[in-house]
Design a protein around this motif. Structure first.
Motif, PDB file in Angstrom:
ATOM      1  N   ALA A 126      -0.693  12.061 -22.770  1.00 58.88           N
ATOM      2  CA  ALA A 126       0.210  11.939 -23.912  1.00 58.88           C
ATOM      3  C   ALA A 126       1.606  11.463 -23.517  1.00 58.88           C
ATOM      4  O   ALA A 126       2.457  11.243 -24.380  1.00 58.88           O
ATOM      5  N   GLN A 127       1.852  11.273 -22.221  1.00 60.33           N
ATOM      6  CA  GLN A 127       3.164  10.816 -21.774  1.00 60.33           C
ATOM      7  C   GLN A 127       3.309   9.307 -21.946  1.00 60.33           C
ATOM      8  O   GLN A 127       2.325   8.561 -21.919  1.00 60.33           O
ATOM      9  N   THR A 128       4.556   8.877 -22.067  1.00 63.58           N
ATOM     10  CA  THR A 128       4.858   7.454 -22.057  1.00 63.58           C
ATOM     11  C   THR A 128       5.164   7.046 -20.626  1.00 63.58           C
ATOM     12  O   THR A 128       6.111   7.570 -20.024  1.00 63.58           O
ATOM     13  N   PRO A 129       4.396   6.141 -20.030  1.00 63.76           N
ATOM     14  CA  PRO A 129       4.636   5.761 -18.641  1.00 63.76           C
ATOM     15  C   PRO A 129       5.947   4.999 -18.484  1.00 63.76           C
ATOM     16  O   PRO A 129       6.367   4.264 -19.382  1.00 63.76           O
ATOM     17  N   THR A 130       6.589   5.192 -17.355  1.00 62.43           N
ATOM     18  CA  THR A 130       7.846   4.513 -17.048  1.00 62.43           C
ATOM     19  C   THR A 130       7.726   3.786 -15.717  1.00 62.43           C
ATOM     20  O   THR A 130       6.832   4.066 -14.909  1.00 62.43           O
ATOM     21  N   ALA A 131       8.627   2.849 -15.494  1.00 62.78           N
ATOM     22  CA  ALA A 131       8.586   2.031 -14.278  1.00 62.78           C
ATOM     23  C   ALA A 131       8.943   2.844 -13.049  1.00 62.78           C
ATOM     24  O   ALA A 131       9.720   3.807 -13.109  1.00 62.78           O
ATOM     25  N   GLY A 132       8.370   2.462 -11.923  1.00 62.35           N
ATOM     26  CA  GLY A 132       8.722   3.048 -10.642  1.00 62.35           C
ATOM     27  C   GLY A 132       9.843   2.276  -9.975  1.00 62.35           C
ATOM     28  O   GLY A 132      10.414   1.341 -10.552  1.00 62.35           O
ATOM     29  N   ASP A 133      10.144   2.636  -8.729  1.00 63.27           N
ATOM     30  CA  ASP A 133      11.238   1.999  -7.998  1.00 63.27           C
ATOM     31  C   ASP A 133      10.791   1.675  -6.581  1.00 63.27           C
ATOM     32  O   ASP A 133      10.962   2.487  -5.662  1.00 63.27           O
ATOM     33  N   PRO A 134      10.193   0.491  -6.376  1.00 61.98           N
ATOM     34  CA  PRO A 134       9.726   0.143  -5.031  1.00 61.98           C
ATOM     35  C   PRO A 134      10.859   0.023  -4.021  1.00 61.98           C
ATOM     36  O   PRO A 134      10.659   0.261  -2.829  1.00 61.98           O
ATOM     37  N   GLY A 135      12.046  -0.332  -4.476  1.00 60.10           N
ATOM     38  CA  GLY A 135      13.186  -0.410  -3.561  1.00 60.10           C
ATOM     39  C   GLY A 135      13.515   0.935  -2.960  1.00 60.10           C
ATOM     40  O   GLY A 135      13.743   1.058  -1.755  1.00 60.10           O
ATOM     41  N   LYS A 136      13.519   1.960  -3.785  1.00 57.97           N
ATOM     42  CA  LYS A 136      13.811   3.307  -3.307  1.00 57.97           C
ATOM     43  C   LYS A 136      12.712   3.821  -2.399  1.00 57.97           C
ATOM     44  O   LYS A 136      12.958   4.405  -1.339  1.00 57.97           O
ATOM     45  N   VAL A 137      11.443   3.584  -2.801  1.00 56.01           N
ATOM     46  CA  VAL A 137      10.309   4.096  -2.032  1.00 56.01           C
ATOM     47  C   VAL A 137      10.214   3.442  -0.659  1.00 56.01           C
ATOM     48  O   VAL A 137      10.019   4.120   0.359  1.00 56.01           O
ATOM     49  N   LEU A 138      10.365   2.130  -0.622  1.00 51.70           N
ATOM     50  CA  LEU A 138      10.095   1.386   0.609  1.00 51.70           C
ATOM     51  C   LEU A 138      11.338   1.132   1.463  1.00 51.70           C
ATOM     52  O   LEU A 138      11.234   1.008   2.685  1.00 51.70           O
ATOM     53  N   HIS A 139      12.513   1.052   0.824  1.00 53.84           N
ATOM     54  CA  HIS A 139      13.707   0.633   1.560  1.00 53.84           C
ATOM     55  C   HIS A 139      14.886   1.582   1.373  1.00 53.84           C
ATOM     56  O   HIS A 139      15.976   1.305   1.891  1.00 53.84           O
ATOM     57  N   ASN A 140      14.655   2.669   0.645  1.00 52.36           N
ATOM     58  CA  ASN A 140      15.723   3.623   0.343  1.00 52.36           C
ATOM     59  C   ASN A 140      16.912   2.949  -0.345  1.00 52.36           C
ATOM     60  O   ASN A 140      18.058   3.358  -0.182  1.00 52.36           O
ATOM     61  N   THR A 141      16.618   1.889  -1.090  1.00 54.53           N
ATOM     62  CA  THR A 141      17.646   1.162  -1.839  1.00 54.53           C
ATOM     63  C   THR A 141      17.151   0.996  -3.273  1.00 54.53           C
ATOM     64  O   THR A 141      16.353   0.083  -3.560  1.00 54.53           O
ATOM     65  N   PRO A 142      17.564   1.843  -4.175  1.00 53.65           N
ATOM     66  CA  PRO A 142      17.051   1.764  -5.558  1.00 53.65           C
ATOM     67  C   PRO A 142      17.349   0.413  -6.206  1.00 53.65           C
ATOM     68  O   PRO A 142      18.428  -0.162  -6.023  1.00 53.65           O
ATOM     69  N   PRO A 182       0.801  -1.234   0.000  1.00 56.00           N
ATOM     70  CA  PRO A 182       0.000   0.000   0.000  1.00 56.00           C
ATOM     71  C   PRO A 182       0.827   1.274   0.000  1.00 56.00           C
ATOM     72  O   PRO A 182       0.452   2.269  -0.638  1.00 56.00           O
ATOM     73  N   SER A 183       1.950   1.265   0.696  1.00 51.94           N
ATOM     74  CA  SER A 183       2.789   2.465   0.736  1.00 51.94           C
ATOM     75  C   SER A 183       3.397   2.758  -0.626  1.00 51.94           C
ATOM     76  O   SER A 183       3.526   3.922  -1.034  1.00 51.94           O
ATOM     77  N   TYR A 184       3.775   1.713  -1.346  1.00 52.54           N
ATOM     78  CA  TYR A 184       4.297   1.922  -2.698  1.00 52.54           C
ATOM     79  C   TYR A 184       3.190   2.422  -3.621  1.00 52.54           C
ATOM     80  O   TYR A 184       3.412   3.325  -4.434  1.00 52.54           O
ATOM     81  N   LEU A 185       1.981   1.844  -3.496  1.00 56.32           N
ATOM     82  CA  LEU A 185       0.876   2.302  -4.334  1.00 56.32           C
ATOM     83  C   LEU A 185       0.517   3.753  -4.022  1.00 56.32           C
ATOM     84  O   LEU A 185       0.166   4.524  -4.930  1.00 56.32           O
ATOM     85  N   ASP A 186       0.623   4.160  -2.744  1.00 59.56           N
ATOM     86  CA  ASP A 186       0.397   5.565  -2.389  1.00 59.56           C
ATOM     87  C   ASP A 186       1.375   6.458  -3.149  1.00 59.56           C
ATOM     88  O   ASP A 186       0.996   7.504  -3.700  1.00 59.56           O
ATOM     89  N   ALA A 187       2.639   6.044  -3.163  1.00 61.54           N
ATOM     90  CA  ALA A 187       3.665   6.840  -3.843  1.00 61.54           C
ATOM     91  C   ALA A 187       3.481   6.791  -5.357  1.00 61.54           C
ATOM     92  O   ALA A 187       3.613   7.810  -6.046  1.00 61.54           O
ATOM     93  N   ARG A 188       3.168   5.611  -5.861  1.00 64.95           N
ATOM     94  CA  ARG A 188       3.050   5.448  -7.308  1.00 64.95           C
ATOM     95  C   ARG A 188       1.846   6.215  -7.852  1.00 64.95           C
ATOM     96  O   ARG A 188       1.868   6.684  -8.996  1.00 64.95           O
ATOM     97  N   ALA A 189       0.809   6.358  -7.040  1.00 67.83           N
ATOM     98  CA  ALA A 189      -0.369   7.111  -7.480  1.00 67.83           C
ATOM     99  C   ALA A 189      -0.019   8.580  -7.752  1.00 67.83           C
ATOM    100  O   ALA A 189      -0.696   9.245  -8.548  1.00 67.83           O
ATOM    101  N   LYS A 190       1.037   9.074  -7.121  1.00 74.06           N
ATOM    102  CA  LYS A 190       1.473  10.453  -7.362  1.00 74.06           C
ATOM    103  C   LYS A 190       2.219  10.593  -8.689  1.00 74.06           C
ATOM    104  O   LYS A 190       2.478  11.708  -9.141  1.00 74.06           O
ATOM    105  N   ASP A 191       2.573   9.432  -9.307  1.00 74.21           N
ATOM    106  CA  ASP A 191       3.276   9.436 -10.594  1.00 74.21           C
ATOM    107  C   ASP A 191       2.310   9.388 -11.768  1.00 74.21           C
ATOM    108  O   ASP A 191       2.713   9.035 -12.878  1.00 74.21           O
ATOM    109  N   ARG A 192       1.074   9.715 -11.531  1.00 74.74           N
ATOM    110  CA  ARG A 192       0.059   9.602 -12.588  1.00 74.74           C
ATOM    111  C   ARG A 192       0.499  10.385 -13.832  1.00 74.74           C
ATOM    112  O   ARG A 192       0.691  11.598 -13.784  1.00 74.74           O
ATOM    113  N   PHE A 193       0.649   9.688 -14.935  1.00 72.89           N
ATOM    114  CA  PHE A 193       1.202  10.291 -16.144  1.00 72.89           C
ATOM    115  C   PHE A 193       0.120  11.030 -16.928  1.00 72.89           C
ATOM    116  O   PHE A 193      -1.033  10.607 -16.978  1.00 72.89           O
ATOM    117  N   ALA A 194       0.506  12.133 -17.547  1.00 74.25           N
ATOM    118  CA  ALA A 194      -0.408  12.860 -18.422  1.00 74.25           C
ATOM    119  C   ALA A 194      -0.777  11.956 -19.599  1.00 74.25           C
ATOM    120  O   ALA A 194       0.005  11.081 -19.998  1.00 74.25           O
TER     121      ALA A 194
END
Length: 614
Positions: free
Chosen positions: A393-409, A379-391
Motif C-alpha cells: 500500500a506504500q507509494t514507492p520513492t526514488a533511491g539515491d545511487p550516489g549516496k549508496v555507491l559514492h557517499n555523495t547524495p 549490483p551493489s546498488y541493487l543489493d541496497a535497493r532490494a532492502k527498500d522493498r515497499f509494502a
C-alpha cells in the motif's frame, strides 16, 4: 561501411554487389537474380559458426511488414536491411503507431564484429524552444490534448537518418532496394486492417484528435467523412514518391530538400503553431550509443541507454526480481500452469515499482543532464535497493545511487517527474541467416502522432515533445526531463537483446505501449528466462504494470482475473483493466530452432526462413 567488412570476405561482397547491381530487371531475369543472391547468402551462412546458421526469423505488428522483412532475409540481407524494409511498410499500413514522421531506437547485434549498438533515432526539440514549451502566458501548464494536437509537440522526424546510419554500418543489400516494397504497396494499394479502422472509428479518439479536421489527413483517413473501412484498398501516391526519392537520392534528400520545407510549413500552420524549422531538420543527426547491459542469472540483458529507459529498467527489474526470489523455489500459482506463485508475482510487481520510481526521477537525455545509468544497474546498488522493498500500500520513492555507491547524495539534483508517454508505437524483432539481430522500437508517440499531415509525403508528424515533462519545475526545481532546445525527450521504449552464458544470442524482444512498455518487455523476459514459458505463451500472459501506488492488471485475457485476485490478496491496490495496448514481438534462439511470438493484441505474424537444399 565501417563495420560490414567484418561480415564478409571481399570475394563474397563482390558477388553480392554484382547481383544487386542488376536489380532493375523483369520476369525470369529477376528470378535468376534472387536465386543468385540466395546462393551467396547460403555460402556466407554456412561459413559461420552460428548454431542456427541459415535460419532466420522476423516478427512485427503487420503481415505486410513481416513479408517485406522476409523477402530481404531470403535475399541474404542483414537484419538491419530487413528492419528498414519492414518499418517503411509499417509507416504506410500502421500510421497510427510509427512512420517516417517519427523516430525510434534500433538495437543492433552484429555477430562477426561482436558489436551490440543502439542507434538513438529519438526526435529532437526545435532550437527555439525552452523549458516553457508547454506553459501558457500565465505560466500554467497547457492541457494534454491542447499540447498533443498542436505544432508545439512536433520534434524533428528522425527515423530516416536512423535507417541510413545503421545501413552505412551494417547493411548488405543496396539501399534503394529496401524501399521498393513500401513504394509498390503505396502505389498499388494496401488492405485497411481492422485495427486501423478501429482507431479511426473510435469516438473517444475522434473527439480528441484533429485527424478528421486537418487538411489532407481528413481526405486520406476519412474519405466522404467516414473512417476507412476494413478491406478498403488504400493507395498513397505521395508516400510512394517519398519512398522512391529516399531510395534513389538517399537520406539527405529528406533532411535538406522539399520535404523538410513541407514539414516546417505544416508545423507552423498548426494551431497552436510550433517552432520546428527546416534548419532544425537539416542539422539532425543520429547518436550511436553503446548498449547498456546487466546480468540476470546466467544471462546478460542489453537494452537502450538514455534517453531510452530500457537499458536501466530492464536490468533493474530483473536484477531486483532475482534478489527478491533468491532461494525461493519457483512454483506456479494454484489453478494456473502459466502464472507464477504469489511470491514470484509480488517480486515482479515490487521490482517494477522500484525501477519505475528511479527511472521517473533520473532518466532523461544524458547529453543534457547527468544520468547515473551505470550506477542504477550496479549490483551493489541493487543489493541496497532490494532492502527498500515497499509494502503493497506504500507509494514507492526514488533511491539515491550516489549516496549508496559514492557517499555523495544526488537525489536532490532534480524535481520528481511522473510524465506519461502515450502508446502510439510499434516493435520489430529480426534475426538474419548469419546470426545478426535487430530489436527496434519506433513511434510517432500518441495514436497518429500530432495529427499534422505532410501532404507532400503522405505521412503524419509525431507529437514526441509531449514526452518531456510539460510542467518543467516541481517546487521550483527543474526536473531532469524538462524541455530544452535540441534535447531528446525521455522514452520508455525498451528494445532488448539477451545473451546466454556463452555470450551468444538468445533472445530479441520489445513492445510498444507508452510508459507500460517497461512492464510489457520485462514480462516477456521473465516469462522466457525464469518462468519456463515459450515466447508466445510469455507474450500472451496478462500484462501487469506497477508504476506508483496502483498495480494495473489486464483482466481481459486468460489468467488476468487470477493474477488480479492473487495481488489483491497480497495487499496491492489493483486496478483491473480489460485491455492493455502491448505489442510484444519476440524471437528466442533455442538450441536447434527459432521460437517466435507475435502479440495477439495486435495484427502481427512471424516469418521463418529455413535453408534450401539447392
Amino acid at each position: 561501411m565501417r563495420f560490414k567488412l567484418f561480415l564478409m570476405t571481399a570475394s563474397l561482397l563482390t558477388a553480392l554487389a554484382g547481383c544487386q547491381s542488376n536489380k532493375e530487371c523483369s520476369g525470369a531475369d529477376c528470378v535468376t537474380n534472387e536465386n543468385a543472391i540466395s546462393r551467396e547468402a547460403k555460402a556466407l551462412a554456412s561459413a559461420s559458426d552460428w548454431r542456427l546458421s541459415g535460419y532466420a526469423m522476423a516478427t512485427a505488428a503487420n503481415p505486410y511488414a513481416v513479408q517485406a522483412a522476409e523477402a530481404v532475409l531470403q535475399r541474404g540481407g542483414h537484419a538491419v536491411d530487413a528492419a528498414i524494409a519492414a518499418h517503411t511498410v509499417l509507416g504506410l499500413v500502421e500510421p497510427q503507431s510509427s512512420g517516417i514522421g517519427g523516430g525510434g531506437f534500433m538495437m543492433v547485434y552484429d555477430r562477426q564484429s561482436n558489436i551490440t549498438r543502439m542507434y538513438d533515432g529519438r526526435e529532437t526539440a526545435p532550437s527555439a524552444i525552452d523549458e516553457t514549451l508547454f506553459l501558457d502566458e500565465d505560466g500554467d501548464t497547457l492541457g494534454y490534448i491542447t499540447s498533443w494536437q498542436s505544432g508545439l509537440s512536433v520534434g524533428v522526424p528522425s527515423i530516416v537518418k536512423t535507417y541510413a546510419r545503421a545501413h552505412e554500418d551494417f547493411g548488405i543489400l543496396d539501399w534503394k532496394t529496401l524501399f521498393t516494397d513500401a513504394e509498390n504497396l503505396a502505389q498499388n494499394g494496401f488492405t485497411v486492417s481492422p485495427r486501423l479502422n478501429g482507431l479511426l472509428s473510435s469516438e473517444r479518439l475522434r473527439g480528441a484528435m484533429k485527424l478528421d479536421d486537418n487538411a489532407g489527413s481528413k481526405d486520406y483517413f476519412y474519405p466522404n467523412g467516414t473512417p476507412l473501412a476494413v478491406g478498403t484498398q488504400r493507395t498513397n501516391t505521395a508516400y510512394a514518391s517519398l519512398m522512391h526519392n529516399i531510395g534513389t537520392q538517399g537520406a539527405d534528400w529528406f533532411y535538406n530538400g522539399p520535404i523538410a520545407q513541407a514539414i516546417e510549413k505544416a508545423v507552423s500552420s498548426a494551431s497552436p503553431a510550433g517552432s520546428l524549422t527546416a534548419q532544425d531538420i537539416a542539422k539532425y543527426d543520429v547518436v550511436e550509443r553503446d548498449a547498456l547491459c546487466g546480468p540476470f542469472k546466467t544471462y546478460t540483458i542489453c537494452s537502450a541507454p538514455p534517453p531510452s529507459s530500457g537499458g536501466i529498467t530492464q536490468p533493474m527489474i530483473l536484477g531486483l526480481y532475482e534478489r527478491f526470489t533468491d532461494e525461493i523455489d519457483y512454483t506456479s500459482a494454484t489453478g494456473s500452469n502459466i502464472l507464477p506463485s504469489a511470491q514470484h508475482l509480488s517480486a515482479f510487481v515490487d521490482a517494477q515499482r522500484i525501477a519505475y520510481a528511479d527511472r521517473d526521477h533520473y532518466v532523461a537525455d544524458a547529453d543534457f543532464v547527468t544520468v547515473p545509468a551505470q550506477d542504477l544497474i550496479n549490483p551493489s546498488y541493487l543489493d541496497a535497493r532490494a532492502k527498500d522493498r515497499f509494502a503493497p500500500a506504500q507509494t514507492p520513492t526514488a533511491g539515491d545511487p550516489g549516496k549508496v555507491l559514492h557517499n555523495t547524495p544526488i537525489i536532490d539534483m532534480w524535481g520528481r517527474d511522473t510524465s506519461d508517454d502515450k502508446p502510439g508505437t510499434t516493435h520489430i524483432s529480426i534475426v538474419d541467416v548469419y546470426g545478426n539481430a535487430v530489436s527496434m522500437t519506433a513511434t510517432v508517440e500518441s495514436p497518429f502522432g500530432s495529427s499534422i499531415w505532410v501532404e507532400e509525403g503522405g505521412f503524419v508528424l509525431n507529437n514526441e515533445l509531449t514526452d518531456f515533462a510539460r510542467t518543467p519545475r516541481i517546487n521550483g526545481k527543474l526536473v531532469a526531463n524538462a524541455p530544452a532546445a535540441n534535447k531528446r525527450p525521455r522514452s520508455s521504449m525498451s528494445p532488448t537483446i539477451v545473451f546466454d552464458e556463452n555470450k551468444d544470442l538468445f533472445m530479441v524482444t520489445g513492445s510498444p505501449g507508452g510508459n507500460s512498455i517497461i512492464a510489457y518487455t520485462s514480462k516477456s523476459l521473465l516469462g522466457v528466462l525464469d518462468w519456463g514459458l515459450d515466447a508466445q505463451t510469455a507474450a500472451n500472459l496478462p500484462n501487469i504494470i506497477a508504476r506508483g501506488k496502483d498495480v494495473k492488471v489486464e483482466t481481459g485475457v486468460d489468467g488476468g482475473h487470477l493474477a488480479a485476485d492473487i495481488l489483491n490478496q497480497s495487499g496491492y491496490l489493483v486496478e483491473e483493466r480489460d485491455g492493455e495496448n502491448s505489442g510484444i514481438h519476440t524471437i528466442v534462439a533455442r538450441k536447434d530452432h527459432f521460437e517466435g511470438a507475435a502479440d495477439t493484441r495486435r495484427e502481427g505474424i512471424i516469418a521463418t526462413i529455413t535453408p534450401t537444399n539447392e
